[in-house]
Design an enzyme around this catalytic site. Structure first.
Site, PDB file in Angstrom:
ATOM      1  N   ASP A  85       0.877  -1.346   0.092  1.00 14.11           N
ATOM      2  CA  ASP A  85       0.042  -0.106  -0.058  1.00 14.11           C
ATOM      3  C   ASP A  85       0.838   1.224   0.232  1.00 14.11           C
ATOM      4  OD1 ASP A  85      -2.359  -1.336   0.038  1.00 14.11           O
ATOM      5  OD2 ASP A  85      -2.953  -1.125   1.960  1.00 14.11           O
ATOM      6  N   LYS A 127      -3.445   3.291  -2.528  1.00 11.82           N
ATOM      7  CA  LYS A 127      -4.653   4.214  -2.660  1.00 11.82           C
ATOM      8  C   LYS A 127      -4.411   5.871  -2.127  1.00 11.82           C
ATOM      9  CE  LYS A 127      -7.498   0.455  -1.150  1.00 11.82           C
ATOM     10  NZ  LYS A 127      -7.839   0.027   0.258  1.00 11.82           N
ATOM     11  N   MET A 185      -7.540   9.329   9.208  1.00 11.67           N
ATOM     12  CA  MET A 185      -8.183   9.681   8.092  1.00 11.67           C
ATOM     13  C   MET A 185      -9.211  11.074   8.294  1.00 11.67           C
ATOM     14  SD  MET A 185      -9.531   6.233   6.464  1.00 11.67           S
ATOM     15  CE  MET A 185     -10.028   5.528   7.997  1.00 11.67           C
TER      16      MET A 185
HETATM   17  N1  SAH Z   1      -3.710   0.447   9.227  1.00 15.32           N
HETATM   18  C1  SAH Z   1      -3.599   1.839   9.431  1.00 15.32           C
HETATM   19  C2  SAH Z   1      -4.387   2.848   9.095  1.00 15.32           C
HETATM   20  C3  SAH Z   1      -4.876   2.775   7.584  1.00 15.32           C
HETATM   21  S1  SAH Z   1      -6.133   4.076   7.543  1.00 15.32           S
HETATM   22  C4  SAH Z   1      -2.682   1.774  10.556  1.00 15.32           C
HETATM   23  O1  SAH Z   1      -3.001   1.044  11.606  1.00 15.32           O
HETATM   24  O2  SAH Z   1      -2.089   2.878  10.830  1.00 15.32           O
HETATM   25  C5  SAH Z   1      -5.085   5.447   6.880  1.00 15.32           C
HETATM   26  C6  SAH Z   1      -5.022   6.517   7.692  1.00 15.32           C
HETATM   27  O3  SAH Z   1      -3.966   6.144   8.849  1.00 15.32           O
HETATM   28  C7  SAH Z   1      -4.494   7.841   7.029  1.00 15.32           C
HETATM   29  O4  SAH Z   1      -5.451   8.645   6.743  1.00 15.32           O
HETATM   30  C8  SAH Z   1      -3.832   8.568   8.348  1.00 15.32           C
HETATM   31  O5  SAH Z   1      -4.929   8.869   9.297  1.00 15.32           O
HETATM   32  C9  SAH Z   1      -3.359   7.102   9.302  1.00 15.32           C
HETATM   33  N2  SAH Z   1      -1.885   7.173   9.099  1.00 15.32           N
HETATM   34  C10 SAH Z   1      -1.206   6.142   8.632  1.00 15.32           C
HETATM   35  N3  SAH Z   1       0.214   6.177   8.517  1.00 15.32           N
HETATM   36  C11 SAH Z   1       0.272   7.405   9.375  1.00 15.32           C
HETATM   37  C12 SAH Z   1       1.409   8.103   9.505  1.00 15.32           C
HETATM   38  N4  SAH Z   1       2.678   7.555   9.234  1.00 15.32           N
HETATM   39  N5  SAH Z   1       1.465   9.263  10.322  1.00 15.32           N
HETATM   40  C13 SAH Z   1       0.074   9.817  10.514  1.00 15.32           C
HETATM   41  N6  SAH Z   1      -0.967   9.226  10.102  1.00 15.32           N
HETATM   42  C14 SAH Z   1      -0.865   8.190   9.349  1.00 15.32           C
END
Ligand code: SAH
Length: 478
Positions: free
Chosen positions: A36, A58, A173
């Site tokens: 991803d 995405k 998000m």
């Molecule tokens: N599975 C992922 C979340 C996926 S949804 C997890 O456990 O982190 C995608 C959202 O995750 C993004 O819109 C943001 O809100 C958050 N996100 C993912 N990586 C991030 C990062 N390095 N810093 C801040 N937010 C992050």
């Protein structure tokens, strides 16, 4: 036909060190990886050469591969008997749609394992100096989506319980719905002056934060055009940050480095730069194919007076060939030289003394050992070709994507060989834009690389006092 196995792996939030040992092992044995956008592409460097890499990224409004397509690809690759890794940002079970993917696999009786990861809602705050719970500030913590599949994308949450029942809330998000979130929390009883922090690209060196309160954060974010991917953390706990900030204090925090690479092994320099808080994109990635033993040269190995090794890899490969041919090291009477300090050290590790190329005066009876790139440089010499090195084309789109997401501010050229590779493979082929060369600080590790760069009509902005890891770090922290 044997059925494969699918690993649904959490890559962690960004910092490559934050993947689990189990997740890393899965990557190292993968035949196919579907990854991803939010999984750090640098992790894919650990995949075996030839592993198929498929981007399912995405962007918020552009779905490259739709979920159904990803599910059927997983099934297809699994049924073909592959070890498949589905690499997802953070934890696969947190807003990662892992349930849908696992269900598709189960339907086709394809074995799978789920490997947890560190979720960004916990890691990004921690890298900003905020633990999500604290005995004085927060005894409960919730993970909430701020965006859903409804038409407006605004989740219908139980705002009253959230506002009054939970101390610390991490919204995922959430950036586009910030006004919606804050209004609802305030309306349902959360004090308007509750601290809020946004953490974007948490755990990367490009991590950005913005602090405010429920009352003003939406407007502040709009003003600076704060974007996803970011965690919105709401709660009194945010106030401890000033005391506990650590990651952002690292000497190289904010340095986004493009490092020209000539070697095929993991670079100790890159590792140290990352430890010091930088993000490092290494370019290019190489594949290395071992050449067959050259028995003709080995038969007369004792007739050479000097042997020059052009890289650490050439040392390992050459001595491997000797062992293969049952030739004792002691039949070599030549003085040994290394082209770089790294090569000299690699010879020392074999228990043999070696000198630096600078001390080589006599070019008679010299044997040079190295790969095809070095061979071009030593056409008049006896050359022992240990392996064939080629830019890994399959990795180029990945590096391009990394360059796209990052804002590279430093270009690091460790040797004259690296300068040549960088200019020929990077700049000449349009892979590294000329604007980047103008904009970024160019650091050459020594006078030789500085001179090579000048031959290409570019100037180094910085040269460290000593060409060591410490030297580079000192020079970059200024
Ligand atoms: N599975 C992922 C979340 C996926 S949804 C997890 O456990 O982190 C995608 C959202 O995750 C993004 O819109 C943001 O809100 C958050 N996100 C993912 N990586 C991030 C990062 N390095 N810093 C801040 N937010 C992050």
């Amino acid at each position: 036909m044997k059925t494969g196995k699918v690993y649904l792996v959490g890559a962690g939030p960004g910092d490559v060190g934050l993947i689990t040992v189990k997740g890393m092992e899965a990557i190292k044995q993968a035949d196919v990886i579907l990854y991803d956008r939010l999984a750090n592409p640098k992790l894919l460097e650990y995949a075996p050469a030839g592993c198929e890499l498929i981007y399912c990224g995405k962007l918020p409004d552009r779905h490259v591969l739709r979920q159904e397509a990803i599910n059927s690809l997983l099934v297809e690759k699994g049924l073909q008997g592959n070890v498949v890794v589905r690499l997802k940002g953070g934890d696969p079970g947190v807003f990662g749609r892992v349930g849908e993917e696992a269900a598709a696999l189960a339907e086709h009786s394809i074995p799978y394992e789920m490997v947890p990861g560190i979720t960004s809602g916990i890691a990004a705050p921690l890298y900003a100096g905020i633990p999500v719970t604290h005995r004085e500030f927060g005894e409960s913590f919730a993970i909430i989506t701020a965006h859903d599949k409804s038409k407006e994308g605004q989740p219908n949450l139980n705002w009253a319980s959230l506002a009054t029942g939970i101390d610390t809330i991490a919204f995922y998000m959430g950036i586009s719905n910030l006004p919606y979130i804050s209004e609802n929390l305030i309306k349902h009883g959360k004090p308007a002056d509750t601290p809020v922090i946004l953490v974007r690209w948490g755990t990367f060196s490009r991590q950005q934060t913005l602090e405010g309160t429920l009352e003003n954060i939406a407007e502040k974010a709009k003003k600076v055009n704060f974007k996803n991917p970011a965690i919105t953390l709401v709660g009194d706990i945010v106030s401890v940050r000033k005391r506990l900030s650590w990651f952002e204090q690292k000497p190289l925090f904010g340095r986004q480095i493009l490092l020209a690479r000539t070697g095929t092994n993991e670079s100790p320099l890159a590792k140290e730069l990352i430890n010091q808080g930088a993000d490092v994109i290494e370019f290019p990635r190489w594949t290395r194919t071992k050449m067959p033993v050259n028995a003709e040269i080995l038969d007369k190995i004792s007739s050479y007076k000097n042997i020059l090794f052009t890289s650490p890899e050439s040392v390992t490969e050459f001595f491997g060939d000797l062992l293969d041919q049952r030739i004792d090291i002691r039949s070599i009477t030549a003085t040994l030289f290394g082209e770089s300090t790294k090569s000299v050290n690699a010879i020392h590790e074999k228990g043999l003394l070696a000198r630096h190329l600078d001390e080589l005066n006599e070019l008679e009876h010299l044997l040079v050992v190295g790969d095809n790139y070095k061979q071009q440089q030593y056409v008049q010499r006896d050359f022992y070709l240990t392996s064939y090195k080629k830019v890994d084309e399959s990795f180029l789109p990945l590096i391009a994507r990394m360059l796209d997401e990052a804002q590279v501010n430093t270009i690091l050229l460790p040797s004259s060989g690296a300068v040549k590779v960088f200019m020929e493979e990077g700049v000449d082929k349009g892979f590294v834009g000329k604007e980047l060369l103008e904009k970024a600080q160019i650091v050459c590790l020594g006078d030789k690389s500085k001179a090579s760069l000048q031959e290409f009509s570019y100037q180094a902005d910085l040269v460290p006092e000593t060409p060591s890891k410490e030297g580079v770090i000192n020079c970059l922290r200024k």
